[in-house]
Scaffold this active site. Structure first.
Site, PDB file in Angstrom:
ATOM      1  NE  ARG A   1       1.431  17.642 -11.844  1.00  0.00           N
ATOM      2  CZ  ARG A   1       1.995  16.816 -10.967  1.00  0.00           C
ATOM      3  NH1 ARG A   1       1.638  16.854  -9.705  1.00  0.00           N
ATOM      4  NH2 ARG A   1       2.921  15.969 -11.340  1.00  0.00           N
TER       5      ARG A   1
ATOM      6  CE  LYS B   1       6.152  17.713 -13.718  1.00  0.00           C
ATOM      7  NZ  LYS B   1       6.318  16.361 -14.258  1.00  0.00           N
TER       8      LYS B   1
ATOM      9  NE  ARG C   1      -4.143  -1.621   2.171  1.00  0.00           N
ATOM     10  CZ  ARG C   1      -4.089  -2.529   3.133  1.00  0.00           C
ATOM     11  NH1 ARG C   1      -3.115  -2.503   4.010  1.00  0.00           N
ATOM     12  NH2 ARG C   1      -5.016  -3.456   3.200  1.00  0.00           N
TER      13      ARG C   1
ATOM     14  CG  ASN D   1      -0.952  18.525 -20.007  1.00  0.00           C
ATOM     15  OD1 ASN D   1      -0.112  17.634 -20.099  1.00  0.00           O
ATOM     16  ND2 ASN D   1      -1.933  18.499 -19.140  1.00  0.00           N
TER      17      ASN D   1
ATOM     18  CG  HIS E   1      -0.793  13.513 -25.600  1.00  0.00           C
ATOM     19  ND1 HIS E   1      -1.243  14.182 -24.484  1.00  0.00           N
ATOM     20  CD2 HIS E   1       0.454  13.067 -25.301  1.00  0.00           C
ATOM     21  CE1 HIS E   1      -0.307  14.132 -23.544  1.00  0.00           C
ATOM     22  NE2 HIS E   1       0.731  13.462 -24.009  1.00  0.00           N
TER      23      HIS E   1
ATOM     24  CG  HIS F   1       2.385  17.672 -23.665  1.00  0.00           C
ATOM     25  ND1 HIS F   1       3.304  18.694 -23.746  1.00  0.00           N
ATOM     26  CD2 HIS F   1       3.063  16.583 -23.214  1.00  0.00           C
ATOM     27  CE1 HIS F   1       4.485  18.234 -23.339  1.00  0.00           C
ATOM     28  NE2 HIS F   1       4.368  16.959 -23.015  1.00  0.00           N
TER      29      HIS F   1
ATOM     30  CG  HIS G   1       6.344  12.666 -25.477  1.00  0.00           C
ATOM     31  ND1 HIS G   1       4.993  12.890 -25.581  1.00  0.00           N
ATOM     32  CD2 HIS G   1       6.794  13.496 -24.498  1.00  0.00           C
ATOM     33  CE1 HIS G   1       4.634  13.803 -24.684  1.00  0.00           C
ATOM     34  NE2 HIS G   1       5.708  14.195 -24.013  1.00  0.00           N
TER      35      HIS G   1
ATOM     36  CE  LYS H   1      -0.025  14.300 -13.437  1.00  0.00           C
ATOM     37  NZ  LYS H   1      -0.313  14.718 -14.820  1.00  0.00           N
TER      38      LYS H   1
ATOM     39  CD  GLU I   1      -2.923  17.492 -14.603  1.00  0.00           C
ATOM     40  OE1 GLU I   1      -2.075  16.610 -14.357  1.00  0.00           O
ATOM     41  OE2 GLU I   1      -3.211  17.861 -15.744  1.00  0.00           O
TER      42      GLU I   1
ATOM     43  CD  GLU J   1       8.299  17.098 -22.306  1.00  0.00           C
ATOM     44  OE1 GLU J   1       7.604  18.088 -21.976  1.00  0.00           O
ATOM     45  OE2 GLU J   1       7.846  16.115 -22.910  1.00  0.00           O
TER      46      GLU J   1
HETATM   47  N1  LIG Z   1       5.595  11.166 -14.456  1.00  0.00           N
HETATM   48  C1  LIG Z   1       5.665  12.262 -15.179  1.00  0.00           C
HETATM   49  O1  LIG Z   1       5.276  13.340 -14.738  1.00  0.00           O
HETATM   50  C2  LIG Z   1       6.251  12.170 -16.549  1.00  0.00           C
HETATM   51  C3  LIG Z   1       6.588  13.343 -17.246  1.00  0.00           C
HETATM   52  C4  LIG Z   1       7.201  13.224 -18.487  1.00  0.00           C
HETATM   53  C5  LIG Z   1       7.439  11.982 -19.039  1.00  0.00           C
HETATM   54  N2  LIG Z   1       7.083  10.864 -18.347  1.00  0.00           N
HETATM   55  C6  LIG Z   1       7.325   9.529 -18.899  1.00  0.00           C
HETATM   56  O2  LIG Z   1       8.729   9.360 -19.117  1.00  0.00           O
HETATM   57  C7  LIG Z   1       8.916   8.369 -20.131  1.00  0.00           C
HETATM   58  C8  LIG Z   1      10.011   8.801 -21.057  1.00  0.00           C
HETATM   59  O3  LIG Z   1      11.201   8.991 -20.317  1.00  0.00           O
HETATM   60  P1  LIG Z   1      12.645   8.873 -21.018  1.00  0.00           P
HETATM   61  O4  LIG Z   1      12.624   9.649 -22.263  1.00  0.00           O
HETATM   62  O5  LIG Z   1      13.649   9.182 -20.008  1.00  0.00           O
HETATM   63  O6  LIG Z   1      12.665   7.329 -21.455  1.00  0.00           O
HETATM   64  P2  LIG Z   1      13.526   6.074 -20.957  1.00  0.00           P
HETATM   65  O7  LIG Z   1      13.392   5.863 -19.515  1.00  0.00           O
HETATM   66  O8  LIG Z   1      13.139   4.967 -21.854  1.00  0.00           O
HETATM   67  O9  LIG Z   1      15.028   6.505 -21.275  1.00  0.00           O
HETATM   68  C9  LIG Z   1      15.379   6.728 -22.614  1.00  0.00           C
HETATM   69  C10 LIG Z   1      16.603   5.889 -23.006  1.00  0.00           C
HETATM   70  O10 LIG Z   1      17.770   6.520 -22.509  1.00  0.00           O
HETATM   71  C11 LIG Z   1      18.554   5.590 -21.780  1.00  0.00           C
HETATM   72  N3  LIG Z   1      19.234   6.353 -20.745  1.00  0.00           N
HETATM   73  C12 LIG Z   1      18.673   7.018 -19.713  1.00  0.00           C
HETATM   74  N4  LIG Z   1      19.610   7.673 -19.027  1.00  0.00           N
HETATM   75  C13 LIG Z   1      20.796   7.417 -19.621  1.00  0.00           C
HETATM   76  C14 LIG Z   1      22.119   7.839 -19.372  1.00  0.00           C
HETATM   77  N5  LIG Z   1      22.414   8.686 -18.389  1.00  0.00           N
HETATM   78  N6  LIG Z   1      23.093   7.365 -20.177  1.00  0.00           N
HETATM   79  C15 LIG Z   1      22.791   6.531 -21.217  1.00  0.00           C
HETATM   80  N7  LIG Z   1      21.563   6.140 -21.505  1.00  0.00           N
HETATM   81  C16 LIG Z   1      20.563   6.579 -20.725  1.00  0.00           C
HETATM   82  C17 LIG Z   1      17.594   4.555 -21.290  1.00  0.00           C
HETATM   83  O11 LIG Z   1      18.234   3.333 -21.060  1.00  0.00           O
HETATM   84  C18 LIG Z   1      16.608   4.476 -22.455  1.00  0.00           C
HETATM   85  O12 LIG Z   1      17.122   3.627 -23.437  1.00  0.00           O
HETATM   86  C19 LIG Z   1       7.575   8.199 -20.826  1.00  0.00           C
HETATM   87  O13 LIG Z   1       7.005   6.962 -20.481  1.00  0.00           O
HETATM   88  C20 LIG Z   1       6.717   9.322 -20.246  1.00  0.00           C
HETATM   89  O14 LIG Z   1       5.348   8.977 -20.159  1.00  0.00           O
HETATM   90  C21 LIG Z   1       6.504  10.940 -17.115  1.00  0.00           C
HETATM   91 ZN   LIG Z   2       5.874  15.575 -22.438  1.00  0.00          ZN
END
Ligand SMILES: NC(=O)c1ccc[n+]([C@@H]2O[C@H](COP(=O)([O-])OP(=O)(O)OC[C@H]3O[C@@H](n4cnc5c(N)ncnc54)[C@H](O)[C@@H]3O)[C@@H](O)[C@H]2O)c1
Ligand SMILES: [Zn+2]
Length: 443
Positions: free
Chosen positions: A336, A322, A230, A340, A347, A343, A360, A252, A332, A294
């Protein structure tokens, strides 16, 4: 005096007390209720206020005692800046420059004695309140930076584990009791992947999940932290630019369903967020560009060219922006939504592309173009920094996706736009205008 305490307090003035309590206690409110009871929670609630303490207050031993159990942030600004800000005012202690400088020097020792955190500006104050630390080399100090003294489970993705996993393990030392890997990329955000992690985890309620990786790792591991027994505490250590400026900030967490991304999740504020900008040095260039989308979004919202800053400062400023928005509106219910920006269009394009061939970040770059045009703004920044290229998707599919967007209410598309006084959310425009701008993004 003149350090900017009132400005910082104003920035946090609308902060939601629940978010502050969770960030200060390092655990979710549900857990405080369960472990310590409602009375304990109410007591915390009464103590949770942001106070801009007068510069001389700490001269009093009673005040110093009261600060012992309080997150105390020293806004340490140099004396010349302070004097510039207060000279010529009618504040009694700011009439004589030599006396002002003596007072400043005389009090520094007292401030150092009570401070938990030293902040150099309002952004540092926000980060400290949110429990976010941005520091080059932080990964090597992870053992000291992860709060509490319970057992730690390290969760990472295979690529990041291969590059930075050993440093993290060494830094965690004997606190580390288990290590886990999630699948790479969006595959981590599936029910199958979190199910495996749920079943493997041995941590009890006092344990801590440390999530080392990009946004996919932090989203999925954060969701597991929100649900295991939990809800237990977690510390994201974001390694991608997307995660450092966006995904790991704000509490989030989510996984995807076949029907759409991020459809199952929880708000679960981290006990701490450890951001080490040096980790970006190993990030592949395409991933960096994903994050820059971003960053540009954040800079447009903040009204400052944050994308021009060197990495450490860029990350610090974006994370602070942020964090401030999320502290003021953690669930949100209002403000917040400005995060977007661009976005809704993005999307729609991603859905029309079936999440293939259009990342993205590329979609957000296009979405920002549309948002800027509809705001009557120049699009030069987006063109230069992000070099967006029109998406090869079906126009009709994109339009239908746009109309189904979860922010659409009563069939009207709601957008975030940049107004003369800053970002506005929930703006509805004539459909023809929105569709025209969507069409311009498509090859
Ligand atoms: N929770 C939120 O508020 C929020 C906000 C924005 C995005 N997101 C989510 O984040 C995700 C995308 O994140 P991302 O772009 O980081 O993707 P990811 O976690 O897949 O990382 C991208 C790639 O980079 C590599 N990588 C990461 N750090 C590295 C480093 N220091 N050196 C070498 N390689 C590295 C990873 O292994 C992966 O292959 C999506 O699912 C999105 O929905 C969430
Ligand atoms: Zn985004």
């Amino acid at each position: 005096m003149g350090a900017g305490k009132s400005t910082a307090a104003r920035e946090l003035g609308g902060v939601d007390a629940d978010a502050l309590i969770e960030s200060a206690a390092g655990k979710p409110i549900a857990e405080i209720f369960r472990e310590e009871g409602e009375a304990a929670f109410r007591a915390l609630e009464q103590q949770t206020i942001v106070l801009a303490l007068g510069g001389g207050a700490v001269s009093s031993p009673a005040v110093r005692d009261a600060l012992a159990d309080t997150l105390t942030i020293w806004l340490d600004v140099d004396v010349d800046t302070c004097w510039e800000r207060v000279r010529g005012s009618d504040r009694p202690l700011a009439q004589d420059e030599a006396a002002f400088r003596r007072l400043y020097e005389g009090r520094r020792g007292l401030y150092a004695g009570v401070a938990d955190v030293v902040a150099k500006d309002v952004h540092d104050v926000v980060l400290a309140v949110a429990g976010v630390m941005v520091e080059r080399g932080a990964l090597r100090r992870l053992g000291e930076l992860v709060p509490g003294d319970g057992a730690v489970a390290l969760v990472s993705d295979p690529q990041v584990a291969g590059i930075h996993g050993m440093d993290a393990q060494l830094a965690l030392g004997s606190m580390l009791t288990e290590t886990h890997e999630l699948p790479p990329g969006e595959e981590a955000k599936t029910l199958a992947a979190v199910d495996r992690l749920w079943q493997e985890l041995r941590l009890d309620r006092g344990g801590m999940i440390v999530a080392l990786g990009g946004g996919c790792t932090t989203d999925a591991a954060g969701f597991v932290a929100a649900t295991h027994l939990r809800g237990i505490a977690w510390t994201p250590v974001p390694t991608s630019l997307v995660a450092q400026v966006d995904a790991a900030i704000g509490g989030k967490t989510a996984i995807d369903l076949p029907q759409g991304k991020n459809l199952v999740g929880a708000f679960h504020w981290p006990a701490r967020t450890v951001v080490d900008p040096a980790l970006l040095e190993t990030l592949p260039e395409p991933q960096r560009l994903e994050g820059m989308a971003e960053v540009v979004k954040t800079g447009l919202l903040a009204g400052e060219a944050l994308w021009e800053l060197p990495d450490d400062e860029l990350v610090r400023r974006c994370a602070a922006f942020k964090a401030a928005v999320c502290l003021r509106d953690p669930h949100e219910r209002g403000e917040r939504a400005i995060l977007n920006l661009g976005h809704t269009f993005a999307h729609a394009l991603e859905t029309a592309a079936g999440y293939e061939g259009l990342t993205h970040g590329r979609a957000v770059a296009l979405g920002l173009l549309a948002a800027l045009r509809l705001s009557g703004r120049d699009t030069e920044v987006v063109e230069e920094v992000l070099r967006p290229e029109p998406a090869r998707v079906d126009r009709e599919r994109a339009w239908q996706a746009m109309r189904r967007d979860k922010k659409a209410r009563d069939g009207e598309i709601r957008l975030v736009l940049l107004g003369p006084d800053g970002p506005q959310h929930g703006v509805s425009l004539p459909e023809a205008d929105v569709r025209r701008e969507l069409d311009r993004l498509i090859a």
